[in-house]
Design an enzyme around this catalytic site. Structure first.
Site, PDB file in Angstrom:
ATOM      1  N   ASP A 109       0.824  -1.208   0.000  1.00  0.00           N
ATOM      2  CA  ASP A 109       0.000   0.000   0.000  1.00  0.00           C
ATOM      3  C   ASP A 109       0.863   1.267   0.000  1.00  0.00           C
ATOM      4  O   ASP A 109       1.714   1.434   0.877  1.00  0.00           O
ATOM      5  CB  ASP A 109      -0.909  -0.023   1.235  1.00  0.00           C
ATOM      6  CG  ASP A 109      -1.844   1.142   1.274  1.00  0.00           C
ATOM      7  OD1 ASP A 109      -2.819   1.133   0.508  1.00  0.00           O
ATOM      8  OD2 ASP A 109      -1.593   2.073   2.063  1.00  0.00           O
ATOM      9  N   THR A 111       0.108   4.461   0.580  1.00  0.00           N
ATOM     10  CA  THR A 111      -0.073   5.366   1.723  1.00  0.00           C
ATOM     11  C   THR A 111       0.670   4.835   2.941  1.00  0.00           C
ATOM     12  O   THR A 111       1.313   5.596   3.669  1.00  0.00           O
ATOM     13  CB  THR A 111      -1.572   5.568   2.029  1.00  0.00           C
ATOM     14  OG1 THR A 111      -2.239   5.979   0.834  1.00  0.00           O
ATOM     15  CG2 THR A 111      -1.767   6.618   3.106  1.00  0.00           C
ATOM     16  N   HIS A 116       5.066   5.257   6.649  1.00  0.00           N
ATOM     17  CA  HIS A 116       6.183   4.556   7.299  1.00  0.00           C
ATOM     18  C   HIS A 116       7.487   5.325   7.088  1.00  0.00           C
ATOM     19  O   HIS A 116       8.246   5.563   8.042  1.00  0.00           O
ATOM     20  CB  HIS A 116       6.289   3.135   6.728  1.00  0.00           C
ATOM     21  CG  HIS A 116       7.492   2.378   7.191  1.00  0.00           C
ATOM     22  ND1 HIS A 116       7.486   1.603   8.325  1.00  0.00           N
ATOM     23  CD2 HIS A 116       8.741   2.277   6.662  1.00  0.00           C
ATOM     24  CE1 HIS A 116       8.695   1.058   8.482  1.00  0.00           C
ATOM     25  NE2 HIS A 116       9.473   1.450   7.478  1.00  0.00           N
ATOM     26  N   GLU A 117       7.750   5.721   5.843  1.00  0.00           N
ATOM     27  CA  GLU A 117       9.001   6.433   5.547  1.00  0.00           C
ATOM     28  C   GLU A 117       9.018   7.819   6.200  1.00  0.00           C
ATOM     29  O   GLU A 117      10.060   8.265   6.680  1.00  0.00           O
ATOM     30  CB  GLU A 117       9.231   6.520   4.043  1.00  0.00           C
ATOM     31  CG  GLU A 117       9.368   5.178   3.337  1.00  0.00           C
ATOM     32  CD  GLU A 117      10.438   4.239   3.895  1.00  0.00           C
ATOM     33  OE1 GLU A 117      11.389   4.705   4.556  1.00  0.00           O
ATOM     34  OE2 GLU A 117      10.320   3.018   3.670  1.00  0.00           O
ATOM     35  N   HIS A 120      10.257   7.516   9.692  1.00  0.00           N
ATOM     36  CA  HIS A 120      11.715   7.536   9.865  1.00  0.00           C
ATOM     37  C   HIS A 120      12.224   8.973   9.962  1.00  0.00           C
ATOM     38  O   HIS A 120      13.119   9.277  10.751  1.00  0.00           O
ATOM     39  CB  HIS A 120      12.416   6.825   8.704  1.00  0.00           C
ATOM     40  CG  HIS A 120      12.264   5.347   8.712  1.00  0.00           C
ATOM     41  ND1 HIS A 120      12.572   4.555   9.810  1.00  0.00           N
ATOM     42  CD2 HIS A 120      11.837   4.491   7.745  1.00  0.00           C
ATOM     43  CE1 HIS A 120      12.343   3.298   9.522  1.00  0.00           C
ATOM     44  NE2 HIS A 120      11.891   3.233   8.268  1.00  0.00           N
ATOM     45  N   ASP A 126      12.621   1.006  12.399  1.00  0.00           N
ATOM     46  CA  ASP A 126      11.826  -0.112  11.902  1.00  0.00           C
ATOM     47  C   ASP A 126      11.524  -1.084  13.030  1.00  0.00           C
ATOM     48  O   ASP A 126      12.297  -1.228  13.978  1.00  0.00           O
ATOM     49  CB  ASP A 126      12.598  -0.883  10.823  1.00  0.00           C
ATOM     50  CG  ASP A 126      12.658  -0.134   9.512  1.00  0.00           C
ATOM     51  OD1 ASP A 126      11.622   0.422   9.097  1.00  0.00           O
ATOM     52  OD2 ASP A 126      13.739  -0.104   8.898  1.00  0.00           O
TER      53      ASP A 126
END
Length: 175
Positions: A109, A111, A116-117, A120, A126
């Protein structure tokens, strides 16, 4: 009659001050750190990137991600190199996000990848062994996981990470 005009005049004169008091944070309020991101180098995924930023904005009150091309400290790119999506970041609001088109073609997905990125860039590591409910579990839960919203623990960590405002740290690469 003169007393009513004087009272009305005082109220009109004080209205701007009252409005300012309503929008000015009190002395103990946390300052909001504004981070600017650009999605202009990821034309295929602009709406998903904007949604990912909105998800973070809804979860965290003292850090805001605002779209802006000039002066953006977080820049999102799309790539087609098959290396997976990743971020090169200092973990404190400066970074380059790369969304891999091949990873998207595999069914992940967009989005969720973008959120997630961005995580960071907000200082989160992670946790691929985590459940789908954890945004930072990334691709660990597989393509069926489409959750793109940070959980309460992730939001609290971002709040802690930016308690001192916006200051760069040492660069690192995260996937």
């Amino acid at each position: 009659m003169a007393g009513k005009r004087l009272t009305a005049g005082v109220l009109v004169a004080l209205a701007p001050l009252a409005a300012q008091l309503l929008v000015t944070p009190h002395a103990g309020a946390a300052a909001v750190t504004t981070l600017y991101y650009s999605s202009s180098d990821a034309a295929d995924y602009v709406s998903q990137i904007d949604q990912a930023a909105a998800n973070w904005n809804n979860a965290v009150s003292d850090v805001k991600l605002v779209k802006g091309s000039g002066g953006a400290t977080i820049v999102v790119h799309e790539t087609d190199d098959g290396q997976g999506s990743y971020t090169s970041t200092d973990g404190h609001g400066h970074g380059q996000v790369y969304i891999d088109k091949q990873q998207v073609a595999e069914g992940f997905d967009v989005t969720r990848i973008a959120a997630h990125e961005l995580g960071h860039n907000l200082g989160l590591p992670d946790d691929y062994d985590g459940p789908c409910s954890e945004l930072m579990s990334g691709h660990g839960p597989g393509t069926s996981c489409t959750n793109a919203v940070p959980d309460a623990g992730e939001a609290a960590q971002v709040t802690e990470n930016f308690a001192g405002g916006f200051a760069p740290a040492a660069p690192r690469v995260a996937r």
